[in-house]
Design an enzyme around this catalytic site. Sequence first.
Site, PDB file in Angstrom:
ATOM      1  N   TYR A  39       0.834  -1.067  -0.080  1.00 15.32           N
ATOM      2  CA  TYR A  39       0.010   0.026   0.017  1.00 15.32           C
ATOM      3  C   TYR A  39       0.808   1.217   0.013  1.00 15.32           C
ATOM      4  O   TYR A  39       2.074   1.048   0.202  1.00 15.32           O
ATOM      5  CB  TYR A  39      -1.038  -0.020   1.200  1.00 15.32           C
ATOM      6  CG  TYR A  39      -0.425   0.191   2.450  1.00 15.32           C
ATOM      7  CD1 TYR A  39       0.563  -0.661   3.343  1.00 15.32           C
ATOM      8  CD2 TYR A  39      -0.581   1.609   3.170  1.00 15.32           C
ATOM      9  CE1 TYR A  39       0.943  -0.183   4.475  1.00 15.32           C
ATOM     10  CE2 TYR A  39      -0.104   1.864   4.125  1.00 15.32           C
ATOM     11  CZ  TYR A  39       0.843   1.317   5.008  1.00 15.32           C
ATOM     12  OH  TYR A  39       1.451   1.502   6.161  1.00 15.32           O
ATOM     13  N   ARG A  58       7.546   4.003  -5.030  1.00 13.59           N
ATOM     14  CA  ARG A  58       7.699   3.382  -3.840  1.00 13.59           C
ATOM     15  C   ARG A  58       6.745   2.146  -3.982  1.00 13.59           C
ATOM     16  O   ARG A  58       7.348   0.984  -3.571  1.00 13.59           O
ATOM     17  CB  ARG A  58       7.566   4.121  -2.833  1.00 13.59           C
ATOM     18  CG  ARG A  58       8.122   3.554  -1.407  1.00 13.59           C
ATOM     19  CD  ARG A  58       8.267   4.552  -0.361  1.00 13.59           C
ATOM     20  NE  ARG A  58       6.856   4.924   0.156  1.00 13.59           N
ATOM     21  CZ  ARG A  58       6.601   5.466   1.160  1.00 13.59           C
ATOM     22  NH1 ARG A  58       7.603   6.171   1.648  1.00 13.59           N
ATOM     23  NH2 ARG A  58       5.404   6.117   1.649  1.00 13.59           N
ATOM     24  N   LYS A 157       5.918  -1.266   2.274  1.00 18.88           N
ATOM     25  CA  LYS A 157       4.763  -1.056   2.702  1.00 18.88           C
ATOM     26  C   LYS A 157       3.847  -2.285   2.399  1.00 18.88           C
ATOM     27  O   LYS A 157       3.427  -2.080   1.430  1.00 18.88           O
ATOM     28  CB  LYS A 157       4.191   0.271   2.378  1.00 18.88           C
ATOM     29  CG  LYS A 157       4.954   1.574   2.972  1.00 18.88           C
ATOM     30  CD  LYS A 157       4.270   2.779   2.729  1.00 18.88           C
ATOM     31  CE  LYS A 157       3.351   3.282   3.466  1.00 18.88           C
ATOM     32  NZ  LYS A 157       3.585   3.876   4.740  1.00 18.88           N
ATOM     33  N   GLU A 190      12.651   4.115  13.281  1.00 20.92           N
ATOM     34  CA  GLU A 190      11.702   4.991  12.838  1.00 20.92           C
ATOM     35  C   GLU A 190      10.518   5.126  13.796  1.00 20.92           C
ATOM     36  O   GLU A 190      10.840   4.103  14.812  1.00 20.92           O
ATOM     37  CB  GLU A 190      11.291   4.603  11.520  1.00 20.92           C
ATOM     38  CG  GLU A 190      10.771   3.047  11.386  1.00 20.92           C
ATOM     39  CD  GLU A 190      10.411   2.873  10.139  1.00 20.92           C
ATOM     40  OE1 GLU A 190      10.023   3.525   9.079  1.00 20.92           O
ATOM     41  OE2 GLU A 190      10.287   1.669   9.907  1.00 20.92           O
TER      42      GLU A 190
END
Lengths: 298, 298
Positions: A39, A58, A157, A190
Site C-alpha cells: 500500500y 515506492r 509498505k 523510525e
Amino acid sequence: MTKSTSEKSLVNSNGKIVKREDATVSIFDRGFLFGDSIYEVTHTYDQVPFHLEEHLDRLENSARGIGMDLEFSKDFLKKEIDKTCQALGLPRQYLRIIITRGEGEIGLDPALSQSQNFFIIAKELPEYPKRWYEKGLSVIIAQVIRNPKKSIDPNVKSGNYLNNVMAMQQAKEMGADDAVMLNHKGQVTECTTSNIWIIQGQKIMTPPLQAGLLGGITRKALLALGKKHGLDMIESNFTADSLKQADEAFITSSTKEIVPITKIDGKNLGSGNPGEVTKKLTKLYQDYVRETISSYKS
Amino acid sequence: MTKSTSEKSLVNSNGKIVKREDATVSIFDRGFLFGDSIYEVTHTYDQVPFHLEEHLDRLENSARGIGMDLEFSKDFLKKEIDKTCQALGLPRQYLRIIITRGEGEIGLDPALSQSQNFFIIAKELPEYPKRWYEKGLSVIIAQVIRNPKKSIDPNVKSGNYLNNVMAMQQAKEMGADDAVMLNHKGQVTECTTSNIWIIQGQKIMTPPLQAGLLGGITRKALLALGKKHGLDMIESNFTADSLKQADEAFITSSTKEIVPITKIDGKNLGSGNPGEVTKKLTKLYQDYVRETISSYKS
C-alpha cells in the site's frame, strides 16, 4: 454505533466507486488471509495528490520487495486515483492505495491467486491535533523490535503491520502519542508510521535506510531541501540515548509532514518545547510544498 | 475462471452461514489493513474437529501475544464451529477460524476498532499428494529469516504471514515443495506451515520453542507419544548442516500430520527415501489419532 459515519469518504474498488460501507473484499483474498498486500498513503492539496510519482515508484518497489509482479501500471493507477479524488470532490483528501495478491485457494504459495485486487480509499484528510504541532509529541522507546530487513523489510509498505501495531499499542498504554522502534542492534529506526530526526548542535540527523526503515518520501524531500539551504543534513545511526540527549527531535510523514517530539519515555526532550531548528525546517518545508503544488499546476 | 468453485465450502461470517462467494469483510477491517488478526487451522474426522480444545487454547495464546482482548469464549466458538461443520456436512473438513480486531478508523492504535469479527471457513479437506507421503518432500533452506520473537513472535498465528509467504515463494521458484526457515543465529526453526524434526541414530529431535517457532499441536502430541513409547524425543537446536546430514527428517502439521523430507536444496537426505523411524512414528501417530477420535465419541 459506527464512529466513522460522519466522515466523508469513498472507495474505488477495482475500478468501481463505492460507498465506504460497500467496500468489501473476499475473506479468501490473500491480503486478508496473510497480509499479502502492499500500500501507499498520500494526500491532496487542492484535490491534487502530492508526490504521487514518488509514491507510485515506492509502491512498485514494495511489489518487488515481496516478489509481486504488479498487474497495474502507474498510468492506470494515476487515472484511477484521479477518478476517485474527483468523485469525492474535496480539496484535502487522504488517499490510501492498496493492492493485494488477490483471491485463491488457501495456501502460502502466491501462484494460488488468480488476479490482483486494488482499492483506493479517499477520505477527508483529518485535522491532526494542534497540540502535536504547538506542543510536540510524547513518544516512548518501544520494547517491540522493528522487523529485520531479512525477515520483512521495513522498506516494503505491506499488509503486515502487526509489528508497528504492537509498538503503537505500547505507546498508548503508556499514555504517549507514538513509539520509536529500535533494530536488534539497539539503533533507532523510525516511529510506527513516520521517520525520525534529531538535531545535535548544527547537525540534522536521520537514520540511514540500512538501519531498517521505510524510505520516507518526506524524509527524502527534506534531506534534499535542507542541503539546498546549506544545512548539515546527515544520514547516520544513533541510539535511544542519543535521541534522549538530542537538542531537538521531530518526525516526518507524508500526511503529518513535520511534527516536533518534545517528550521521550515521560521526560522532556531538550527544552520540552518545539525547537528553533524544527520550526525553521517546518517553514522551509511548507514553502517547498506550496512551490511544488504550484509547479503541478503550471 | 475461478479455480475453486468445484470445492465444497461454507463460511460462518460472524454467526451467519454463507457461501464462499458471499464471505466478505470490510476493507476497513484491521485484519485486511494491517494483518491485525489471529487464526487457527484444524480438521475433522467423522465431522468431529480434532484437538479442538488445544487449538482454541492456542488461539487464546495468540490473542494474548498481540494484546487482543478476545471477545469470544471457547464455548461460544465451539458452538459456532459445530454449527459450521454441521452445515457443510462432510466427514473430513478443513477448518480455519479467523478473528480480527475489527473495523474502525484507519490507524495503528487498536483502540480505533469497534468490535472483533470472526470467520470460520469449513471446506472439504484436500487430498494431499500421495507423493508427499510415499516419496517425501523436497525442501530448501530459505534465505528469508524467520521473524524474531521480539518483532513478531512466530508462536502467534496471526494475519502477518508474508515472512512465510516469501519463504514458500523461494521454495516454489527452486521447484521445491516447502522451505525450512532459520533464525538470525542460523538455527533451524520450522517450515512455512509445519514443525520440523530430524532423526540422528536413536535421537528424534525438533527445535525448542525458544528458537522462534509455532508450538505445533501435532508437535506436542508426538513428543508425548514418542516418550510414552520409550523413544528418545528431544527438543534441541540444530543447524541447516545438521539437518542435511540427518539420517531422516520429517514435518508435522495438524492437517498434513507426518510427512517425510527426502530432499534438501536439491540433494538427497539420507537414503533419499522415507526412513524407517519416520514410518514407525507415522504408524504410532495414526493409531493415536484413531484412539483419540474414539475417546471423543465415548
